[in-house]
Write a protein that holds these residues in place. Structure first.
Motif, PDB file in Angstrom:
ATOM      1  N   LEU A  20     108.521 -14.108 -25.520  1.00  0.00           N
ATOM      2  CA  LEU A  20     109.254 -15.759 -25.687  1.00  0.00           C
ATOM      3  C   LEU A  20     107.710 -16.952 -26.055  1.00  0.00           C
ATOM      4  CD1 LEU A  20     110.659 -16.543 -22.021  1.00  0.00           C
ATOM      5  CD2 LEU A  20     111.947 -16.336 -23.805  1.00  0.00           C
ATOM      6  N   VAL A  21     107.100 -16.648 -26.032  1.00  0.00           N
ATOM      7  CA  VAL A  21     105.529 -17.056 -26.768  1.00  0.00           C
ATOM      8  C   VAL A  21     105.665 -16.448 -28.234  1.00  0.00           C
ATOM      9  CG1 VAL A  21     103.702 -17.134 -26.897  1.00  0.00           C
ATOM     10  CG2 VAL A  21     104.272 -17.617 -24.744  1.00  0.00           C
ATOM     11  N   LYS A  22     105.869 -14.855 -28.599  1.00  0.00           N
ATOM     12  CA  LYS A  22     106.504 -14.916 -29.605  1.00  0.00           C
ATOM     13  C   LYS A  22     107.025 -15.052 -30.330  1.00  0.00           C
ATOM     14  CE  LYS A  22     106.066  -9.925 -31.833  1.00  0.00           C
ATOM     15  NZ  LYS A  22     104.381  -9.946 -32.396  1.00  0.00           N
ATOM     16  N   SER A  23     108.122 -15.528 -29.651  1.00  0.00           N
ATOM     17  CA  SER A  23     109.303 -15.873 -30.208  1.00  0.00           C
ATOM     18  C   SER A  23     109.254 -17.383 -30.974  1.00  0.00           C
ATOM     19  CB  SER A  23     110.597 -16.156 -29.974  1.00  0.00           C
ATOM     20  OG  SER A  23     110.434 -17.040 -28.492  1.00  0.00           O
ATOM     21  N   GLU A  24     108.105 -18.131 -30.658  1.00  0.00           N
ATOM     22  CA  GLU A  24     107.686 -19.284 -30.908  1.00  0.00           C
ATOM     23  C   GLU A  24     108.771 -20.532 -30.190  1.00  0.00           C
ATOM     24  OE1 GLU A  24     107.463 -20.149 -35.348  1.00  0.00           O
ATOM     25  OE2 GLU A  24     104.807 -18.618 -34.689  1.00  0.00           O
ATOM     26  N   GLN A  25     109.489 -20.007 -29.297  1.00  0.00           N
ATOM     27  CA  GLN A  25     110.939 -20.693 -28.608  1.00  0.00           C
ATOM     28  C   GLN A  25     110.017 -21.447 -27.536  1.00  0.00           C
ATOM     29  OE1 GLN A  25     114.150 -21.228 -30.097  1.00  0.00           O
ATOM     30  NE2 GLN A  25     113.050 -19.980 -31.041  1.00  0.00           N
ATOM     31  N   TYR A  26     109.196 -21.025 -26.991  1.00  0.00           N
ATOM     32  CA  TYR A  26     107.965 -21.696 -25.874  1.00  0.00           C
ATOM     33  C   TYR A  26     106.559 -20.958 -26.105  1.00  0.00           C
ATOM     34  CZ  TYR A  26     112.495 -21.694 -23.492  1.00  0.00           C
ATOM     35  OH  TYR A  26     113.737 -21.791 -22.772  1.00  0.00           O
TER      36      TYR A  26
END
Length: 266
Positions: A20-26
């Motif tokens: 989720l962090v890698k996706s930059e959504q969170y």
């Protein structure tokens, strides 16, 4: 942005948080990771994740609660957190073999419970995640779909197929990894150095998968393109089939599905 508590930060829980962090959504600061042994989360704490060993406290501060514990641990965890939950939260279970009804029976019939079955490729944003519910609202399901679409592909299915999804997608990643490993070992036997053979096997497998995804073609159609009469490809394929390659793969998936369906009661 919703705050997320991941209860049980083992392989899948950590993979989800990092994905989720890698996706930059969170941001890492919006995700709470819990584990009984906090020493195992020190690296994640340095990355900015909130970490803790108090599950009840973690869920109090969250909009989405992800249950990522072992099936055998779930009843204890649900009893621990049920007093801290509210009916505005979405409960997402990635626990194998446990129905939405099983969870609501412990935490309350008014709760929004959605099941999700990702695999460990979630850490690089390439999971195949199946999502299902029985009674949760369309809005709750949409929120969970959006969550997992940020870390891979999503299919919404009927809940009675979730055990099968566990075998095909979650267990399945290990099956394909083993096939890649076997291909690399074959490469070593025919003359390649181990690191070269593994790289060649991995890229060949990736190319095969991408070929199907991008063309929406059927595997047999693509196989026909590389199997000429009396050729080396059909000779190798037939030898594998004579030794039960497809049959073994299918039997493995069926046995994993049977095993996944009984984990909660063990």
């Amino acid at each position: 942005m919703s705050k997320i508590a991941i209860i049980g930060s083992g392989n899948i829980g950590l993979s989800l948080g990092k994905g989720l962090v890698k996706s930059e959504q969170y941001a890492a600061q919006e995700i709470i990771l819990t584990r009984r042994n906090l020493a195992l989360l020190q690296h994640e704490a340095r990355l900015g994740f909130q970490v803790g060993d108090n599950n009840s406290q973690a869920v109090l501060a969250s909009d989405i609660v992800v249950l990522a514990v072992l099936p055998q641990q779930l009843k204890r965890v649900l009893d621990e957190i049920k007093g801290s939950l509210n009916d505005q939260q979405i409960i997402v279970s990635v626990v194998s073999g446990v129905t939405c009804e099983d969870i609501r029976n412990v935490i309350g019939e008014e709760m929004q419970v959605v099941r999700a079955m990702p695999n460990t490729a979630i850490v690089i944003g390439q999971s195949m995640t199946c999502i299902a519910t029985d009674l949760a609202s369309t809005e709750a399901v949409s929120s969970v779909v959006k969550l997992f679409e940020s870390v891979g592909s999503v299919v919404v299915i009927q809940e009675d197929l979730m055990t099968s999804a566990t075998a095909l997608c979650a267990c399945g990643i290990a099956f394909f990894l083993r096939a890649i490993r076997a291909a690399s070992q074959g490469g070593v036997e025919i003359g390649f150095h181990a690191h070269d053979a593994l790289k060649m096997a991995v890229q060949t497998a990736k190319g095969a998968a991408d070929l199907l995804l991008q063309t929406s073609s059927h595997p047999e159609h693509e196989i026909d393109k590389v199997t000429s009469p009396k050729g080396c490809t059909i000779a190798g394929l037939n030898e594998m089939e004579h030794h039960g390659f497809s049959s073994a793969f299918i039997k493995g998936i069926k046995l994993s599905a049977k095993k996944a369906g009984g984990l909660y009661d063990e």
